[in-house]
Scaffold this active site. Sequence first.
Site, PDB file in Angstrom:
ATOM      1  N   GLN A   1      24.251  -0.255 -50.254  1.00 13.39           N
ATOM      2  CA  GLN A   1      22.964  -0.349 -49.567  1.00 13.39           C
ATOM      3  C   GLN A   1      22.907  -1.547 -48.628  1.00 13.39           C
ATOM      4  O   GLN A   1      22.289  -1.485 -47.563  1.00 13.39           O
ATOM      5  CB  GLN A   1      21.821  -0.410 -50.579  1.00 13.39           C
ATOM      6  CG  GLN A   1      21.675   0.868 -51.389  1.00 13.39           C
ATOM      7  CD  GLN A   1      21.615   2.114 -50.520  1.00 13.39           C
ATOM      8  OE1 GLN A   1      20.690   2.297 -49.743  1.00 13.39           O
ATOM      9  NE2 GLN A   1      22.621   2.981 -50.642  1.00 13.39           N
TER      10      GLN A   1
ATOM     11  N   HIS B   1      23.779  -0.948 -44.932  1.00 12.54           N
ATOM     12  CA  HIS B   1      22.857  -0.331 -43.982  1.00 12.54           C
ATOM     13  C   HIS B   1      22.346  -1.306 -42.929  1.00 12.54           C
ATOM     14  O   HIS B   1      22.225  -0.966 -41.753  1.00 12.54           O
ATOM     15  CB  HIS B   1      21.652   0.249 -44.720  1.00 12.54           C
ATOM     16  CG  HIS B   1      21.837   1.650 -45.198  1.00 12.54           C
ATOM     17  ND1 HIS B   1      21.842   2.733 -44.362  1.00 12.54           N
ATOM     18  CD2 HIS B   1      22.012   2.146 -46.454  1.00 12.54           C
ATOM     19  CE1 HIS B   1      22.018   3.836 -45.070  1.00 12.54           C
ATOM     20  NE2 HIS B   1      22.130   3.511 -46.332  1.00 12.54           N
TER      21      HIS B   1
ATOM     22  N   GLU C   1      13.029   1.559 -53.752  1.00 12.26           N
ATOM     23  CA  GLU C   1      13.334   2.822 -53.086  1.00 12.26           C
ATOM     24  C   GLU C   1      14.344   3.611 -53.917  1.00 12.26           C
ATOM     25  O   GLU C   1      14.158   4.793 -54.193  1.00 12.26           O
ATOM     26  CB  GLU C   1      13.895   2.531 -51.703  1.00 12.26           C
ATOM     27  CG  GLU C   1      14.318   3.764 -50.935  1.00 12.26           C
ATOM     28  CD  GLU C   1      15.045   3.419 -49.635  1.00 12.26           C
ATOM     29  OE1 GLU C   1      15.167   4.316 -48.790  1.00 12.26           O
ATOM     30  OE2 GLU C   1      15.496   2.268 -49.472  1.00 12.26           O
ATOM     31  N   HIS C   2      15.445   2.946 -54.294  1.00 13.34           N
ATOM     32  CA  HIS C   2      16.465   3.556 -55.153  1.00 13.34           C
ATOM     33  C   HIS C   2      16.595   2.707 -56.415  1.00 13.34           C
ATOM     34  O   HIS C   2      16.723   1.484 -56.323  1.00 13.34           O
ATOM     35  CB  HIS C   2      17.843   3.570 -54.477  1.00 13.34           C
ATOM     36  CG  HIS C   2      17.851   4.136 -53.084  1.00 13.34           C
ATOM     37  ND1 HIS C   2      17.792   3.335 -51.960  1.00 13.34           N
ATOM     38  CD2 HIS C   2      17.940   5.406 -52.640  1.00 13.34           C
ATOM     39  CE1 HIS C   2      17.844   4.105 -50.877  1.00 13.34           C
ATOM     40  NE2 HIS C   2      17.930   5.363 -51.261  1.00 13.34           N
TER      41      HIS C   2
ATOM     42  N   ASP D   1      22.340   9.905 -51.176  1.00 10.81           N
ATOM     43  CA  ASP D   1      22.290   9.791 -49.722  1.00 10.81           C
ATOM     44  C   ASP D   1      22.840  11.034 -49.040  1.00 10.81           C
ATOM     45  O   ASP D   1      22.461  11.347 -47.910  1.00 10.81           O
ATOM     46  CB  ASP D   1      23.095   8.573 -49.258  1.00 10.81           C
ATOM     47  CG  ASP D   1      22.349   7.268 -49.460  1.00 10.81           C
ATOM     48  OD1 ASP D   1      21.114   7.312 -49.604  1.00 10.81           O
ATOM     49  OD2 ASP D   1      22.999   6.199 -49.462  1.00 10.81           O
TER      50      ASP D   1
ATOM     51  N   HIS E   1     -29.357  21.680 -46.749  1.00  9.65           N
ATOM     52  CA  HIS E   1     -28.308  22.242 -47.582  1.00  9.65           C
ATOM     53  C   HIS E   1     -28.894  23.266 -48.557  1.00  9.65           C
ATOM     54  O   HIS E   1     -28.347  24.352 -48.770  1.00  9.65           O
ATOM     55  CB  HIS E   1     -27.605  21.128 -48.379  1.00  9.65           C
ATOM     56  CG  HIS E   1     -26.650  20.316 -47.562  1.00  9.65           C
ATOM     57  ND1 HIS E   1     -27.029  19.619 -46.450  1.00  9.65           N
ATOM     58  CD2 HIS E   1     -25.317  20.090 -47.724  1.00  9.65           C
ATOM     59  CE1 HIS E   1     -25.975  18.988 -45.953  1.00  9.65           C
ATOM     60  NE2 HIS E   1     -24.916  19.265 -46.707  1.00  9.65           N
TER      61      HIS E   1
END
Length: 437
Positions: free
Chosen positions: A265, A268, A334-335, A368, A427
């Site tokens: 990761q 990235h 996230e992961h 992924d 109404h």
Amino acid sequence: MSLIRRIDLRDAGAGSATTDYRAAVPRADFDIEAAVPAVHAICEEVRTRGLDAIVEFGEKFDGVRVDDIRVAPAAMQDALDRLEPDIRAGLEESIRRLRATCANELEQDAVTDLGPGARVTHRKVPVGRVGLYVPGGLAPLVSSVLMNVVPAQTAGVESIALASPPQKEFGGAVHPTILAACALLGVEEVYAVGGAQAIAMFAYGVGPCRRVDLVTGPGNIWVVTAKRILKGQVGIDSEAGPTEIAILADDTGNAAYVAADLISQAEHDPLAASVLVTTSERLAAEVEAELDQQVAATKHSERITTALGGKQSAIVLVRDLEQGLDVVNAYAAEHLEIHTEDAAAWAARVRNAGAIFVGPHAPVSLGDYCAGSNHVLPTAGCACHSSGLSVRAFTKSVHVVDYTAAALAEVAAHVVTLAEAEDLPGHGAAITVRSTR
């Protein structure tokens, strides 16, 4: 000196003390608000000046001028014809697995009969037109084509447009692997447009691109900020920031595996977060040693070193797995990988994570590409309230109310009473008129 720092939380939260674990494990600086003025100006230029602004911003930010932003279908087919067979095979298998999981996510209409002639149907309806964004900066994320397109197609979206930055290396064309994936999936509307200008193009309908109802897909801070600014104009999936991985491990964890996954990761982005939460000082030391060896041998070592050395990355020591679970739930990664004894049992107790990877043979890299799960996931702690991209993101709910005269009469008095309680006599009159006319 270790590539990654340590944070010792073993004494935190002991006894009656309370600790804000979310604050104890910091994240990278990703200041969307600071980017708002510049991105707002880009969006306004696209709104008011249209295609000319898109072309100029592409030349400025991507270093290449593209006057015809729509990719010709022949170019996509040519990219697919030239695609290496093993890459095509990998894409096809990933698509097959993702289609299978997406098919199981489809929700059926829910029909509730509340009495004779009184029915409410909760109908799931696909979004009409979507704009999908695929990054192409530090890496051409061909996998993001699949992760966006497959759930949209499975949901039944009839009109799909996709944008990805023009590549100077390829004369202003979208990266050929991305084009090949589009051809493989039957996506015919593709634009060589990146950044905030791509999101504005989708939101306003500029040049050859008609306005969309929803924009999905990850991107850099310019893309994320544009999604925030324009979400009143167009629907968005999320504001996804830099990628992150957290790993919960005890002394059964394999240091080589853990280090490799942290690196995966960090590869990235220099702002990517890699966090190990462990009960084991021995494992922590072994992971530090593995990081030294593995980072030195990998291709993007400079980028990885920056990410691992940033304040957003750390080895966090906890006194036991109960505390570790509290830490990872507060962090809401996230992961999240679980490398513990009885990993499935601990994974079942995780409340906050974009995706959970159970045991030593389910690394994030699998998700992924080829697990069948989606890799477009909530970041920056948003997993405590948001979900990853799925078929549901491309559908919306509509209540269909179907009552007969007799069914309305049965509940009419209650409606009139409640309308009067809110001082909305019109109404109530809309009910009583049906019994007098």
